[in-house]
Design a protein around this motif. Structure first.
Motif, PDB file in Angstrom:
ATOM      1  N   LEU A  58      13.001  -0.983   4.822  1.00  0.00           N
ATOM      2  CA  LEU A  58      12.498  -0.558   3.509  1.00  0.00           C
ATOM      3  C   LEU A  58      11.175   0.179   3.672  1.00  0.00           C
ATOM      4  CD1 LEU A  58      12.619  -0.519   0.419  1.00  0.00           C
ATOM      5  CD2 LEU A  58      11.520  -2.774   0.424  1.00  0.00           C
ATOM      6  N   LEU A  59      10.296  -0.331   4.538  1.00  0.00           N
ATOM      7  CA  LEU A  59       9.016   0.334   4.785  1.00  0.00           C
ATOM      8  C   LEU A  59       9.245   1.731   5.343  1.00  0.00           C
ATOM      9  CD1 LEU A  59       5.896   0.135   4.886  1.00  0.00           C
ATOM     10  CD2 LEU A  59       6.132  -0.747   7.215  1.00  0.00           C
ATOM     11  N   GLN A  60      10.201   1.867   6.262  1.00  0.00           N
ATOM     12  CA  GLN A  60      10.508   3.189   6.815  1.00  0.00           C
ATOM     13  C   GLN A  60      10.941   4.149   5.715  1.00  0.00           C
ATOM     14  OE1 GLN A  60      13.489   2.173   9.707  1.00  0.00           O
ATOM     15  NE2 GLN A  60      12.005   1.642  11.295  1.00  0.00           N
ATOM     16  N   GLN A  61      11.771   3.669   4.809  1.00  0.00           N
ATOM     17  CA  GLN A  61      12.276   4.524   3.742  1.00  0.00           C
ATOM     18  C   GLN A  61      11.173   5.008   2.811  1.00  0.00           C
ATOM     19  OE1 GLN A  61      15.428   2.395   1.707  1.00  0.00           O
ATOM     20  NE2 GLN A  61      16.416   1.856   3.638  1.00  0.00           N
ATOM     21  N   VAL A  62      10.213   4.133   2.494  1.00  0.00           N
ATOM     22  CA  VAL A  62       9.225   4.495   1.465  1.00  0.00           C
ATOM     23  C   VAL A  62       8.013   5.225   2.028  1.00  0.00           C
ATOM     24  CG1 VAL A  62       9.921   2.579  -0.018  1.00  0.00           C
ATOM     25  CG2 VAL A  62       8.018   2.250   1.563  1.00  0.00           C
ATOM     26  N   GLU A  63       7.751   5.127   3.339  1.00  0.00           N
ATOM     27  CA  GLU A  63       6.531   5.763   3.843  1.00  0.00           C
ATOM     28  C   GLU A  63       6.788   6.971   4.738  1.00  0.00           C
ATOM     29  OE1 GLU A  63       4.111   3.120   6.128  1.00  0.00           O
ATOM     30  OE2 GLU A  63       5.510   3.017   7.816  1.00  0.00           O
ATOM     31  N   THR A 103       0.816  -1.215   0.000  1.00  0.00           N
ATOM     32  CA  THR A 103       0.000   0.000   0.000  1.00  0.00           C
ATOM     33  C   THR A 103       0.851   1.266   0.000  1.00  0.00           C
ATOM     34  OG1 THR A 103      -0.148   0.029   2.424  1.00  0.00           O
ATOM     35  CG2 THR A 103      -1.859  -1.181   1.229  1.00  0.00           C
ATOM     36  N   ALA A 104       2.127   1.143   0.374  1.00  0.00           N
ATOM     37  CA  ALA A 104       2.968   2.325   0.535  1.00  0.00           C
ATOM     38  C   ALA A 104       3.809   2.643  -0.687  1.00  0.00           C
ATOM     39  CB  ALA A 104       3.897   2.155   1.745  1.00  0.00           C
ATOM     40  N   THR A 105       4.070   1.639  -1.542  1.00  0.00           N
ATOM     41  CA  THR A 105       5.004   1.886  -2.636  1.00  0.00           C
ATOM     42  C   THR A 105       4.647   1.018  -3.842  1.00  0.00           C
ATOM     43  OG1 THR A 105       7.364   2.081  -3.151  1.00  0.00           O
ATOM     44  CG2 THR A 105       6.693   0.154  -1.892  1.00  0.00           C
TER      45      THR A 105
END
Length: 348
Positions: free
Chosen positions: A67-72, A19-21
């Motif tokens: 990775l989630l931290q980077q994209v959201e 959902t984020a990227t």
């Protein structure tokens, strides 16, 4: 083999990544790890590429969370800037102080195990990170992540009542995960980064107030003041020739002492407003007579990007507010934020 707990956590993180990227971003990440990336869809990508890579320890659950931290956490945000003295920041960043407050608030576990929530019922602090490059020194920064659910309304149908002559609009509603970031660094610069709204149901000032209330125990208001971006707005306009290789101008607005407003805008998003000397001279004339630039819509050219890339930057709204309107990497956001701060520094 993955433990059942790690497998469940990996599936949750992958769901949040979906959902984020985009698949392209996830595939680029896998490529850096030497993992094949061919897949027909998201499910295929997880079952054939990610899950086996996790089992073979080519990547970890921690890698997925990073990775989630980077994209959201960067881009598609309205940022509000505040500042305090470096000494005040040093006190606030004291690890003992932060650990004690987190313990009292039931948040101590977030330092090691962030919450991977999708749509919480209430805005929730899900992650607290102290960035400490040198273990012998105090942390260089504190990051707090707050996740909330937002209701998104989209027009579903529109009908006209023949008898009354009224139009009836029906909306479909869905919920969306919104990620807000609070970041304090050792210089005293404090950022409240609020996820952009799909439907602007609330003023960003209201969302800011709610976010400040959520983190007030960790970061109290005392000792902070707003960082007015007045200088940045004026310099972006007045020094446009200096920044010609760095910025592309789209819209500028100004107001004078009588409340009269002036706005000039390019005919489309691909053109550079600064090349229209007639319009720019008119704005120069307006500003020279007790006018003040109140907003700028510009495109920041990212250095060393291939193909060439720009990020849209809005400096308008509240006096300490700017917005990066598209998704971007941490480095790209930091570059644009650095430009805003540089524009806001009076030339010596």
């Amino acid at each position: 083999m993955l433990s059942d707990d790690d497998k469940k956590l990996a599936e949750i993180l992958f769901g949040l990544l979906k959902t984020a990227t985009s698949q392209t971003v996830v595939k680029d990440f896998l490529r850096t790890k030497g993992i094949p990336i061919s897949a027909q869809n998201w499910d295929d990508l997880y079952e054939k590429r990610i899950e086996p890579a996790l089992a073979e320890k080519k990547i970890s659950v921690k890698d997925l969370r990073e990775l989630l931290q980077q994209v959201e956490e960067f881009g598609k945000q309205h940022t509000f800037l505040f500042k305090c003295s470096p000494d005040r920041a040093k006190g606030l960043l004291n690890p003992t102080r932060i650990a004690a407050i987190a313990q009292d608030e039931g948040l101590a576990g977030l330092f090691t195990d962030p919450l991977d929530l999708d749509l919480p019922e209430q805005p929730t602090i899900v992650d607290i990170r102290l960035h400490r490059p040198d273990p012998q020194k105090l942390p260089a920064s504190l990051t707090i992540k707050v996740v909330e659910s937002r209701e998104i309304r989209r027009l579903f149908s529109e009908e006209r009542d023949a008898e009354s002559g009224q139009f009836v609009k029906r909306y479909a509603t869905t919920k969306k995960r919104a990620v807000n970031i609070v970041h304090l660094d050792h210089t005293g610069l404090l950022e409240f980064r609020i996820a952009s709204q799909d439907n602007q149901a609330k003023k960003y000032a209201e969302l800011l107030h709610a976010l400040k209330s959520k983190v007030r125990k960790l970061l109290p208001d005392e000792g902070f003041e707003e960082v007015s971006l007045r200088t940045a707005k004026n310099r972006i306009h007045s020094d446009r020739k200096v920044y010609a290789e760095e910025l592309r101008y789209s819209t500028s607005t100004a107001r004078n002492e009588f409340g009269v407003m002036m706005q000039i805008a390019s005919s489309n998003t691909d053109e550079n407003l600064s090349s229209d000397e007639g319009s720019m001279n008119a704005l120069d004339h307006f500003v020279a007579r007790n006018g003040e630039v109140t907003g700028a819509n510009i495109y920041v050219k990212l250095p060393d990007s291939d193909p060439p890339r720009e990020l849209r930057l809005l400096i308008s709204g509240e006096r300490n507010e700017f917005a990066v309107t598209v998704a971007c990497s941490a480095g790209e956001y930091e570059y644009v934020r650095g430009k805003v701060i540089a524009f806001n520094t009076s030339p010596s």
